[in-house]
Design an enzyme around this catalytic site. Structure first.
Site, mmCIF file in Angstrom:
data_model
loop_
_atom_site.group_PDB
_atom_site.id
_atom_site.type_symbol
_atom_site.label_atom_id
_atom_site.label_comp_id
_atom_site.label_asym_id
_atom_site.label_seq_id
_atom_site.Cartn_x
_atom_site.Cartn_y
_atom_site.Cartn_z
ATOM 1 N N GLU A 87 83.801 77.765 -11.574
ATOM 2 C CA GLU A 87 84.755 77.837 -10.462
ATOM 3 C C GLU A 87 85.743 78.924 -10.827
ATOM 4 O O GLU A 87 86.568 78.763 -11.717
ATOM 5 C CB GLU A 87 85.450 76.489 -10.238
ATOM 6 C CG GLU A 87 86.246 76.444 -8.936
ATOM 7 C CD GLU A 87 87.705 76.790 -9.110
ATOM 8 O OE1 GLU A 87 88.061 77.960 -8.810
ATOM 9 O OE2 GLU A 87 88.483 75.939 -9.531
ATOM 10 N N CYS A 90 93.886 78.519 -7.013
ATOM 11 C CA CYS A 90 92.730 79.306 -6.594
ATOM 12 C C CYS A 90 92.405 79.103 -5.119
ATOM 13 O O CYS A 90 91.946 80.026 -4.448
ATOM 14 C CB CYS A 90 91.513 78.948 -7.438
ATOM 15 S SG CYS A 90 91.660 79.382 -9.177
#
Length: 459
Positions: A233, A267
């Site tokens: 990720e 993020c």
């Protein structure tokens, strides 16, 4: 040599330093993980669930103290840190409750169709999994790996970011206190340069990483050479599309909340605000008002909305991105200048007139800084939203059913949130596409990511 230390972003002062583990100490911990896995994999799910619920109890009971630790180490507001601890507790309970369902034998075909008396898939753990984790959600990003991993029967080795060592050590202690065996979850206080040695150890069976694109490339390359599965990720430059049919008040409120979440260091926070010309002026006015209203200050104060950035270097990088945009014709509508005083603070900032020639158009801005871009119609909105190498999350605001379906179908992202803020839930898969990584965490997908889906055929 990597410095492993707690440096308070609100003051810039080093509060505590830690010695890195020697290679011999790391080897002992890897050996302990492998030895523990040999027996832990056979521990009944009911017992694992008891331990996981006990970990959740600790997280809920000690959320205030845990929150203070997180705030001291990486600067998020205390109220956000406390909420993170409770979110982690929820995830632990979720996997304790649903592990049996997610790991149950699955029968994808009628046995007769494959010439068998019985045929099914059994999910079995792989072994020790190395987790390389970042500082911005120092509890949550570990728990979303550890909770499903431990419930599946894997054991964990955590290489956390070197600026959150107290959180890293707390996580090891958390699972030990909850009742898990000594080697089920261990923290490795090591620098990034030592990751390759651990990942190449044949006793380590897989790896998961949340972090930067360069870190992801490195781990994926090493794991590929060793033929070990990975979940990555990585970064995101998430679009937030606003169409004229949207509830502009709700969209502006959510936009400011998303951009300032975790002091702008998330993020999956919206970063590029792509607004149709039919509603651009009104949305921009409302959005700037909301951003200006955010209170910047001591992250331990309950009234604070935005605390400091995690490091002096991080703030300098943000200032470079804003200066680049302004130098090429963009306009700062609010913020844009560091405040006086100690700590690595940067105010909520809105930059309009962002164009493809500016770094901010393509790069992830890890701070409460928003880019405003105007478009005409859905097609151009989708084109601009997808004009990035990232593909983690995305937002679209519209009350038109046809527009909604186009955004769901055409936005290149691991997640599309319509009329709401992108976030993560234990119940839903989480991950990205393109340079934002691959694989999925959370939900059943996250649990099975590090399981052997073993086909069983009985004649």
């Amino acid at each position: 040599m990597t410095t492993i230390a707690t440096t308070n972003p609100a003051t810039g002062e080093v509060e505590k330093t830690f010695d890195a583990l020697t290679d011999e100490e790391v080897d002992r911990r890897v050996a302990r993980a492998a030895d523990t896995f040999a027996s832990y994999r056979s521990v009944p799910l009911e017992r694992r669930a008891e331990w996981m619920n006990a970990a959740a109890d600790v997280l809920d009971r000690e959320a205030d103290q845990i929150g203070a630790m997180l705030t001291t180490e990486m600067g998020k507001t205390h109220k956000a840190a406390v909420a993170e601890a409770h979110k982690c507790a929820k995830a632990c309970r979720y996997y304790a409750e649903h592990a049996a369902e997610f790991l149950a034998d699955r029968r994808p075909a009628d046995p007769a169709d494959v010439d068998a008396r019985d045929a099914y898939v059994r999910y079995q753990p792989l072994g020790p999994v190395l987790a390389v984790m970042p500082w911005n959600f120092p509890l949550w990003q570990v728990i979303r790996f550890a909770a499903p991993g431990l419930m599946a029967g894997n054991v964990g080795l955590l290489k956390h970011s070197s600026n959150v060592p107290q959180t890293a050590l707390f996580l090891e202690d958390l699972f030990r206190r909850a009742g898990f065996p000594e080697g089920a979850f261990q923290t490795l206080l090591i620098g990034s340069a030592k990751v390759e040695r651990v990942l190449r150890d044949p006793r380590v069976k897989a790896a998961t990483l949340t972090g930067s694109e360069p870190a992801g490339r490195s781990v994926a390359s090493i794991a590929g050479d060793e033929i070990k599965p990975t979940v990555l990720e990585l970064g995101g430059s998430d679009p937030f599309v606003v169409m004229p049919s949207a509830d502009l008040e709700a969209a502006a409120r959510t936009a400011a909340e998303s951009r300032c979440l975790n002091n702008g260091q998330s993020c999956i926070s919206a970063k590029r605000f792509i607004v149709d010309t039919g509603c651009a002026e009104e949305f921009e006015r409302l959005f700037v008002e909301r951003m200006r209203a955010k209170k910047v200050g001591d992250p331990m104060e309950e009234s604070t909305d935005v605390g400091p950035l995690v490091s002096e270097q991080g703030r300098a990088e943000v200032e470079e991105l804003v200066a680049d945009a302004v130098g090429k014709g963009a306009t700062v509508l609010c913020g844009g200048e560091r405040p006086d005083g100690p700590g690595w603070y940067y105010p909520p900032t809105v930059v309009s007139g962002v164009t493809p020639g500016m770094r901010m158009y393509h790069e992830e801005v890890f701070a409460p800084v928003a880019s405003l871009l105007r478009v005409r119609g859905v097609s151009e909105a989708v084109e601009v939203a997808n004009a990035t190498g990232f593909g983690l999350g995305s937002n679209a605001w519209t009350r038109d059913d046809d527009e909604r379906e186009r955004f769901v179908r055409e936005l290149d992202a691991g997640q599309v949130f319509i009329n709401g803020m992108t976030t993560s839930y234990p119940e839903l898969p989480f991950g990205g596409v393109k340079r934002s990584g691959y694989g999925r965490e959370l939900s059943a997908d996250g649990m099975r990511a590090f399981c052997n889906a073993k086909t069983v055929w009985v004649g």
